[in-house]
Scaffold this motif. Structure first.
Motif, PDB file in Angstrom:
ATOM      1  N   ARG A  24       0.849  -1.223  -0.214  1.00 29.97           N
ATOM      2  CA  ARG A  24      -0.183  -0.507   0.111  1.00 29.97           C
ATOM      3  C   ARG A  24       0.926   1.303   0.109  1.00 29.97           C
ATOM      4  O   ARG A  24       1.740   1.195   0.466  1.00 29.97           O
ATOM      5  N   ASP A  26       0.991   4.068   1.711  1.00 30.44           N
ATOM      6  CA  ASP A  26       1.586   4.457   3.741  1.00 30.44           C
ATOM      7  C   ASP A  26       2.915   3.267   4.351  1.00 30.44           C
ATOM      8  O   ASP A  26       3.517   3.807   4.203  1.00 30.44           O
ATOM      9  N   GLN A  27       2.337   2.139   3.166  1.00 29.61           N
ATOM     10  CA  GLN A  27       3.955   1.321   3.769  1.00 29.61           C
ATOM     11  C   GLN A  27       5.221   1.187   2.505  1.00 29.61           C
ATOM     12  O   GLN A  27       5.913   1.559   2.892  1.00 29.61           O
ATOM     13  N   VAL A  29       5.190   4.723   1.447  1.00 29.80           N
ATOM     14  CA  VAL A  29       6.306   5.724   2.418  1.00 29.80           C
ATOM     15  C   VAL A  29       6.855   5.972   3.068  1.00 29.80           C
ATOM     16  O   VAL A  29       7.788   6.526   3.651  1.00 29.80           O
ATOM     17  N   LYS A  30       6.617   4.476   4.134  1.00 28.36           N
ATOM     18  CA  LYS A  30       6.708   3.871   5.410  1.00 28.36           C
ATOM     19  C   LYS A  30       8.664   3.674   5.462  1.00 28.36           C
ATOM     20  O   LYS A  30       9.718   3.687   6.196  1.00 28.36           O
ATOM     21  N   GLU A  60      -6.696   2.627  -4.027  1.00 27.41           N
ATOM     22  CA  GLU A  60      -6.226   4.248  -4.277  1.00 27.41           C
ATOM     23  C   GLU A  60      -5.552   4.860  -5.458  1.00 27.41           C
ATOM     24  O   GLU A  60      -5.204   4.171  -6.214  1.00 27.41           O
ATOM     25  N   LEU A  68       4.441  10.491  -4.065  1.00 24.15           N
ATOM     26  CA  LEU A  68       4.994  10.120  -2.557  1.00 24.15           C
ATOM     27  C   LEU A  68       6.275   8.896  -2.652  1.00 24.15           C
ATOM     28  O   LEU A  68       7.160   9.230  -1.950  1.00 24.15           O
ATOM     29  N   TRP A  69       5.903   8.316  -3.673  1.00 29.32           N
ATOM     30  CA  TRP A  69       7.254   6.613  -3.477  1.00 29.32           C
ATOM     31  C   TRP A  69       8.113   7.374  -4.243  1.00 29.32           C
ATOM     32  O   TRP A  69       9.434   7.047  -3.576  1.00 29.32           O
TER      33      TRP A  69
END
Length: 278
Positions: A24, A26-27, A29-30, A60, A68-69
């Motif tokens: 995902r 959010d993952q 980006v983390k 998404e 973002l990535w």
């Protein structure tokens, strides 16, 4: 002075090759800061093929995901690249030329620097238009030789294709050994032949399955290869790619100049990837 070999983390293909597909947003980006902190990558593979289609299945926006990535890598001076399927663009079926032209402009705006164009049949009629489209969009055009082993697919066969692509204006050549069945000596000869045509950037992409690729990586680097695609645990080896730790140690021992790996950051990224898989 020792020749420098640089590394590209094939993050997208790590997932696809393992059948896990894509994390995902959010993952993504983390995990990006940990990959940056590893300090050994000059390039990271971001999106392409099924990657964006799975974003959509998650609900998404893939355009937002790419922005973002790629941002943390750009901020760190790391180039990003994608895989495109020539006539198909990011799809699995052909798209019109006007859509393909727009595709490169959009991906550059979203933060992708390099496009790796391939045709499974090595038909340059399908690849060459993308060189111009990529340049118009402000992207680096990397064109692929899809590697296989047969009486037809000789060193001369691939050398001639590389020359045609170089003459057409591509910026880089990728030896796309997508099944990992390229023979090491064969690939070394091919790399040397391409460098004899022009001192162009060459990037080697391979999968670990059949067992040839560590030897192949060493042979292409001895012949002048500039970038090597690697994976990392827990998604390396098997149907995936050789692990950065093994490749870096092998090339360092052979006398090549390679970047050091921040192992604390490696373990952080590995832990995050395992969490994503779970």
């Amino acid at each position: 002075m020792s020749k420098e070999v640089k590394f590209s983390l094939v993050f997208r293909d790590m997932w696809q090759a393992a059948g896990k597909y894509v994390p995902r947003v959010d993952q993504l980006v983390k995990v990006a800061p940990a990959i940056v902190k590893m300090g050994c990558f000059d390039r990271v593979e971001t999106n392409g093929g099924g990657f964006e289609q799975v974003n959509l299945l998650f609900g998404e926006n893939p355009n937002n995901a790419v922005r973002l990535w790629t941002k943390p890598f750009h901020d760190a001076g790391i180039q990003t690249q994608l895989l495109d399927r020539a006539l198909n663009g990011l799809r699995m079926s052909p798209v019109p030329a006007d859509v393909r032209k727009l595709f490169y402009k959009v991906k550059k705006k979203q933060g992708t620097d390099i496009t790796r164009t391939f045709c499974g049949l090595n038909d340059t009629r399908n690849i060459i238009p993308s060189i111009g489209y990529a340049h118009e969009g402000g992207m680096i055009s990397q064109c692929s030789l899809c590697i296989t082993s047969s009486p037809i697919h000789t060193v001369e066969y691939y050398t001639n294709i590389a020359k045609e692509l170089i003459d057409a204006g591509c910026d880089e050549i990728c030896l796309k050994d997508m099944a990992g069945i390229g023979r090491p000596a064969f690939l070394g000869k091919l790399t040397a032949n391409i460098k004899a045509i022009k001192d162009i950037t060459i990037q080697y992409h391979s999968h670990a399955g059949p067992g040839f690729n560590m030897a192949s990586i060493l042979e292409v680097c001895k012949a002048g290869c500039d970038y090597v695609d690697v994976g990392m645990e827990p998604l390396s080896w098997g149907t995936g790619h050789a692990d950065i730790i093994a490749v870096q140690a092998m090339l360092k021992d052979a006398g090549f100049k390679v970047k050091e790996i921040n192992m604390e950051a490696y373990m952080e990224a590995r832990t995050l990837i395992q969490e994503m898989m779970d």
